[in-house]
Write a protein that holds these residues in place. Structure first.
Motif, short mmCIF file in Angstrom:
data_model
loop_
_atom_site.label_atom_id
_atom_site.label_comp_id
_atom_site.label_asym_id
_atom_site.label_seq_id
_atom_site.Cartn_x
_atom_site.Cartn_y
_atom_site.Cartn_z
N ALA A 97 24.23 -11.12 14.53
CA ALA A 97 22.81 -11.25 14.87
C ALA A 97 22.18 -12.48 14.24
O ALA A 97 21.21 -13.03 14.77
CB ALA A 97 22.05 -10.00 14.44
N ASP A 137 32.25 -11.86 18.62
CA ASP A 137 30.80 -11.72 18.67
C ASP A 137 30.39 -10.30 19.07
O ASP A 137 30.50 -9.91 20.23
CB ASP A 137 30.28 -12.75 19.69
N TYR A 191 27.62 -16.56 23.85
CA TYR A 191 28.25 -15.27 23.54
C TYR A 191 29.77 -15.43 23.63
O TYR A 191 30.28 -15.83 24.68
CB TYR A 191 27.77 -14.18 24.51
N ALA A 199 27.60 -9.18 19.57
CA ALA A 199 26.48 -9.19 20.52
C ALA A 199 26.95 -9.43 21.95
O ALA A 199 26.18 -9.26 22.89
CB ALA A 199 25.47 -10.27 20.13
N TYR A 255 21.35 -5.32 16.67
CA TYR A 255 22.45 -4.35 16.57
C TYR A 255 23.79 -5.00 16.24
O TYR A 255 24.74 -4.32 15.87
CB TYR A 255 22.59 -3.59 17.90
N ALA A 256 23.90 -6.31 16.37
CA ALA A 256 25.18 -7.01 16.30
C ALA A 256 25.63 -7.36 14.88
O ALA A 256 26.48 -8.22 14.68
CB ALA A 256 25.14 -8.27 17.16
N VAL A 279 19.24 -9.08 19.46
CA VAL A 279 20.63 -8.67 19.19
C VAL A 279 20.77 -8.13 17.76
O VAL A 279 21.82 -8.25 17.14
CB VAL A 279 21.65 -9.81 19.45
#
Length: 193
Positions: A177, A46, A41, A48, A172-173, A170
């Protein structure tokens, strides 16, 4: 292991942590497992990452020098253990997703309330439960000689033994993602899957 080791590129370090032994010493005893699955991460880019545009009390340790413990609670019930990476100020970490149990198996079984070896540490919440890692370990210096939570060189994992995929949970990222920043030891039965 010193802090300079943890200042490496976060994605590369997520690969290099495979094969390391994560050891936690508590009053109940010592437990340890070989890292077989990680996720990188990187705060600056990022979506996420908890530190992406979010420097807060929760994420503050992620902005420290590499080599500290970032522990957080998910779903209000499970702790997740991360290794802070990169130089101070960046907000990066590597999530430890799964371990192959090595030391303290009876204590791990007691904590996890299961006898199934493959189910002891096959997920980030399970890792913390099996090793007794809680939010009390947030901010621990993993490089301090007297730290109860340490990473130790254990087994060399070659590039040929490592697979990668997009990270788990993840979605939503957005574009992040799909980044293949999850790394795991191929055919290891303890990977979270």
């Amino acid at each position: 292991m010193n802090h300079s080791f943890f200042r490496q590129d976060t994605v590369e370090l997520a690969r290099k942590l495979l094969g390391m032994l994560l050891v936690h010493r508590t009053t109940e005893g010592v437990t340890a497992g070989m890292i077989v699955e990680t996720e990188a991460y990187v705060g600056a880019v990022d979506k996420a990452c908890h530190a992406y545009r979010n420097r807060s009390e929760r994420t503050e340790i992620m902005y420290h020098d590499g080599g500290y413990a970032y522990v957080y609670l998910i779903y209000g019930m499970h702790c997740c253990f991360n290794v802070v990476t990169g130089p101070e100020g960046e907000g990066n970490a590597v999530l430890i997703r799964a371990l192959e149990p090595v030391i303290g198996l009876d204590l791990m079984r007691k904590r996890r309330q299961t006898k199934q070896l493959q189910n002891l540490c096959s997920g980030p919440g399970k890792v913390c439960q099996a090793l007794g890692i809680t939010k009390n370990e947030y901010g621990l210096d993993l490089c301090a000689a007297d730290s109860p939570l340490r990473l130790i060189r254990y087994r060399h994992i070659t590039d040929a033994q490592i697979a990668s995929s997009p990270r788990i949970n993840v979605a939503y990222a957005e574009e992040a993602a799909a980044w293949p920043w999850r790394f795991y030891v191929k055919e290891n039965p303890y990977v979270s899957g």
